[in-house]
Design an enzyme around this catalytic site. Structure first.
Site, PDB file in Angstrom:
ATOM      1  N   ALA A  11      58.522  10.133 -16.742  1.00 27.08           N
ATOM      2  CA  ALA A  11      58.083  10.612 -17.879  1.00 27.08           C
ATOM      3  C   ALA A  11      56.589  11.383 -17.743  1.00 27.08           C
ATOM      4  CB  ALA A  11      57.996   9.550 -19.065  1.00 27.08           C
ATOM      5  N   ARG A  16      48.799  16.708 -10.662  1.00 22.69           N
ATOM      6  CA  ARG A  16      48.111  17.306  -9.476  1.00 22.69           C
ATOM      7  C   ARG A  16      48.820  18.396  -8.698  1.00 22.69           C
ATOM      8  NH1 ARG A  16      47.358  11.653  -6.540  1.00 22.69           N
ATOM      9  NH2 ARG A  16      49.107  10.974  -7.968  1.00 22.69           N
ATOM     10  N   GLY A  78      51.620   4.257 -19.413  1.00 17.97           N
ATOM     11  CA  GLY A  78      51.593   3.361 -18.099  1.00 17.97           C
ATOM     12  C   GLY A  78      53.220   3.183 -17.711  1.00 17.97           C
ATOM     13  N   ARG A 438      86.845  69.303  -4.597  1.00 13.69           N
ATOM     14  CA  ARG A 438      85.746  69.689  -3.908  1.00 13.69           C
ATOM     15  C   ARG A 438      85.678  71.348  -3.638  1.00 13.69           C
ATOM     16  NH1 ARG A 438      87.895  67.631   1.706  1.00 13.69           N
ATOM     17  NH2 ARG A 438      88.920  69.220   2.481  1.00 13.69           N
TER      18      ARG A 438
HETATM   19  C1  UD1 Z   1      51.975   4.042  -8.915  1.00 16.45           C
HETATM   20  C2  UD1 Z   1      51.567   2.753  -8.754  1.00 16.45           C
HETATM   21  C3  UD1 Z   1      50.834   2.323  -7.555  1.00 16.45           C
HETATM   22  C4  UD1 Z   1      51.711   2.966  -6.374  1.00 16.45           C
HETATM   23  C5  UD1 Z   1      52.134   4.382  -6.735  1.00 16.45           C
HETATM   24  C6  UD1 Z   1      53.244   4.777  -5.520  1.00 16.45           C
HETATM   25  C7  UD1 Z   1      51.227   1.719 -11.087  1.00 16.45           C
HETATM   26  C8  UD1 Z   1      50.265   1.577 -12.104  1.00 16.45           C
HETATM   27  N1  UD1 Z   1      50.756   2.250  -9.905  1.00 16.45           N
HETATM   28  O1  UD1 Z   1      50.675   4.863  -9.239  1.00 16.45           O
HETATM   29  O2  UD1 Z   1      50.655   0.900  -7.454  1.00 16.45           O
HETATM   30  O3  UD1 Z   1      51.215   2.646  -5.265  1.00 16.45           O
HETATM   31  O4  UD1 Z   1      52.928   4.606  -7.871  1.00 16.45           O
HETATM   32  O5  UD1 Z   1      53.486   6.135  -5.783  1.00 16.45           O
HETATM   33  O6  UD1 Z   1      52.470   1.683 -11.238  1.00 16.45           O
HETATM   34  N2  UD1 Z   1      55.328   7.295 -15.424  1.00 16.45           N
HETATM   35  C9  UD1 Z   1      55.953   7.206 -16.676  1.00 16.45           C
HETATM   36  N3  UD1 Z   1      55.411   6.801 -17.561  1.00 16.45           N
HETATM   37  C10 UD1 Z   1      54.062   6.556 -17.697  1.00 16.45           C
HETATM   38  C11 UD1 Z   1      53.341   6.610 -16.584  1.00 16.45           C
HETATM   39  C12 UD1 Z   1      53.968   6.979 -15.429  1.00 16.45           C
HETATM   40  O7  UD1 Z   1      57.227   7.316 -16.685  1.00 16.45           O
HETATM   41  O8  UD1 Z   1      53.452   6.309 -18.717  1.00 16.45           O
HETATM   42  C13 UD1 Z   1      56.111   7.740 -14.062  1.00 16.45           C
HETATM   43  C14 UD1 Z   1      55.508   8.976 -13.745  1.00 16.45           C
HETATM   44  O9  UD1 Z   1      56.331  10.158 -14.146  1.00 16.45           O
HETATM   45  C15 UD1 Z   1      55.620   8.777 -12.206  1.00 16.45           C
HETATM   46  C16 UD1 Z   1      55.437   7.354 -12.036  1.00 16.45           C
HETATM   47  O10 UD1 Z   1      55.758   6.946 -13.176  1.00 16.45           O
HETATM   48  O11 UD1 Z   1      56.686   9.413 -11.981  1.00 16.45           O
HETATM   49  C17 UD1 Z   1      54.270   7.239 -11.362  1.00 16.45           C
HETATM   50  O12 UD1 Z   1      53.128   7.103 -12.267  1.00 16.45           O
HETATM   51  P1  UD1 Z   1      51.531   7.261 -11.939  1.00 16.45           P
HETATM   52  O13 UD1 Z   1      50.888   7.104 -13.147  1.00 16.45           O
HETATM   53  O14 UD1 Z   1      51.452   8.636 -11.112  1.00 16.45           O
HETATM   54  O15 UD1 Z   1      51.334   6.141 -11.011  1.00 16.45           O
HETATM   55  P2  UD1 Z   1      50.495   6.132  -9.693  1.00 16.45           P
HETATM   56  O16 UD1 Z   1      49.115   6.510  -9.851  1.00 16.45           O
HETATM   57  O17 UD1 Z   1      51.347   7.226  -8.913  1.00 16.45           O
HETATM   58 CA    CA Z   2      52.398   8.840  -7.976  1.00 18.76          CA
END
Ligand code: UD1
Ligand code: CA
Length: 469
Positions: A11, A16, A78, A438
């Site tokens: 979602a 980045r 989250g 032609r």
């Molecule tokens: C997350 C983990 C981290 C892990 C890392 C590995 C958490 C809090 N942290 O960090 O421990 O080492 O992945 O890549 O879980 N997403 C949603 N809804 C949200 C938030 C995120 O669907 O509300 C999805 C995003 O699309 C993405 C994934 O979850 O595909 C990861 O989300 P992100 O917030 O980037 O977590 P990281 O910081 O990567």
């Molecule tokens: Ca990630």
């Protein structure tokens, strides 16, 4: 595996990447990242996974269609919150395997192993961890006496925790009941103000349940892609993997370093791929073919024994024993029968060539329906566009089109008919007839001698006389 649900979180936007395209839709060797994740789940026996969508959810639905089931997370609060939005997709399942849509390199073998270990171990959760050189940005695995106690995110980590190099891959299996019991109790009291899925682990432990961890043999395949540079690396790894699989299946790849074959492309046994060859999108190449050097094939299906070199082929179908090139361009919509030969500097578009047709030298054949055994002489052109509309040219079996002829469409050249070289064919040529259109050639005996007599320097053409007479 009927009683385990796959769940992919997708979602978030993926800021980045600095892209207008959702991160999980960026392609790795031609397939959107999230499709590769779905493929891995499906080949591990976990079909129809759930996907949590939010950002650009329409585009995700377009790509995945009904291969998956959807849950919508309106606001990205989250990873824990995301799973909560998918609770209805977990009903009736014993276990759930959760992962993110940005791990295109994950393999079905790895996922299968994780599920087996989870089942055998009987833990409430089984988490895949990895040892990395640079843990920046990832959740750290905090252990006490060797046992996991918590996952700490970078932004919440103490300096000592930040130094930990074992990280949370975010690929984990959970018992559904235990997970659903914890999720509503998650709190967002952390630096990012988000509901973190990994906070479920300490909750389970507090209740006396077990959390097992498995360390991935290599970190590469389980790490998420977050940047363009990560995407390029993933393409490199996936490219090599695809080439290894193809070679393993009996295909010779002369120069893996300059060969790009997209995920999902099929190549038959004993085909030889020469340097600088790109097979893109949904391509199928038969057996015993020679492809390249310098071949670029997009979304096309080739039969067996095809020889295709120094050429571009788009959205076309090519039969068996066909030769294409060097320097041919097949634009979209061609269908070449068996034994066809398309050669030097020929351009084809939306054209069907029956068995054994030849277009060997610098021709343009577009919007044409051609029977079998037709020969196009050098420089033949179908004049398919009248400035307003495109028209069809029909050439029946066995016809012979002389060099440098223009076929003014719509026009039909009948079976075994013959078109004289240099003709502009502006009316139909019936079967078996000769069509010739032609200017008649004029021969003037003694003309050169007569001209020379007149001219001062003995030259036939003076400066002003180039187009005289
Ligand atoms: C997350 C983990 C981290 C892990 C890392 C590995 C958490 C809090 N942290 O960090 O421990 O080492 O992945 O890549 O879980 N997403 C949603 N809804 C949200 C938030 C995120 O669907 O509300 C999805 C995003 O699309 C993405 C994934 O979850 O595909 C990861 O989300 P992100 O917030 O980037 O977590 P990281 O910081 O990567
Ligand atoms: Ca990630």
């Amino acid at each position: 595996m009927d009683d385990i649900r796959g769940l992919i979180l997708a979602a978030g936007q993926g800021t980045r990447m600095k892209s207008d395209i959702l991160k999980v839709l960026h392609p790795v060797m031609g397939r959107p990242m999230i499709s590769l994740v779905v493929d891995a789940l499906v080949s591990a026996g976990i079909s129809r996974p759930g996907v949590v969508v939010g950002f650009q959810e329409d585009r995700v639905r377009e790509v995945l269609g009904d291969e998956v089931e959807y849950a919508v997370q309106g606001e990205q609060l989250g990873t824990g919150h995301a799973v909560m939005q998918a609770a209805h997709l977990l009903e009736g399942y014993r276990d759930v395997l959760i992962l993110y849509g940005d791990v295109p390199l994950v393999t079905s073998q790895l996922l299968g192993d994780l599920v087996r270990r989870h089942r055998l171990g009987g833990a409430s959760a089984t988490l895949l961890t990895a040892e990395v050189d640079d843990p920046v940005g990832l959740g750290r695995v905090v252990r006490k006496g060797g046992e996991l106690v918590a996952i700490v995110e970078e932004s919440d980590a103490s300096p000592a925790e930040a130094a930990i190099t074992e990280i949370n891959t975010a690929i984990a299996c959970f018992k559904v009941d235990a997970l659903l019991d914890c999720l509503p109790r998650l709190e967002a009291d952390n630096a990012q103000g988000e509901y973190y899925l990994p906070d479920v682990f300490p909750m389970l432990l507090e209740e006396g349940l077990t959390v097992e961890t498995i360390r991935a043999p290599q970190a590469g395949p389980v790490l998420g892609i977050n940047t363009r540079s990560g995407l390029a690396e993933a393409n490199g790894i996936m490219r090599r993997r695809i080439l290894e699989d193809i070679m393993e299946s009996g295909v010779t790849v002369m120069d893996p370093g300059t060969t790009w074959i997209d995920a999902g492309v099929e190549v038959g046994r004993d085909t030889v791929i020469l340097p600088n060859t790109i097979l893109q999108g949904d391509c199928v190449v038969g057996s015993n073919c020679r492809i390249g050097p310098n071949a670029h094939i997009l979304e096309s299906h080739l039969g067996d024994d095809v020889n295709l070199w120094h050429s571009v082929v788009e959205h076309s179908r090519i039969g068996n024993s066909v030769t294409v090139g060097p320097y041919a361009h097949l634009r979209p919509g061609n269908d070449l029968g068996n034994g066809v030969k398309v050669g030097n500097f020929a351009e084809l578009k939306n054209t069907r060539l029956g068995e054994g047709c030849k277009v060997p030298h610098h021709s343009y054949v577009g919007d044409a329906e051609v029977g079998s055994g037709v020969n196009f002489g050098a420089g033949v052109v179908t004049v398919n566009y009248d400035g307003w509309q495109k028209h069809m040219t029909v050439v029946d079996d066995g016809a012979f089109i002389g060099c440098n002829s223009n076929l003014l469409a719509p026009v039909t050249v009948g079976e075994n008919a013959f078109v004289g070289a240099g003709s502009t064919v502006d009316s139909d040529v019936p079967a078996g007839a000769l069509g010739i259109g032609r200017a008649r050639m004029v021969v003037k005996p003694g003309w050169v001698e007569a001209k020379r007599g007149k001219s001062s320097g003995g030259r036939v053409f003076g400066k002003d006389e180039e187009d005289g007479d």
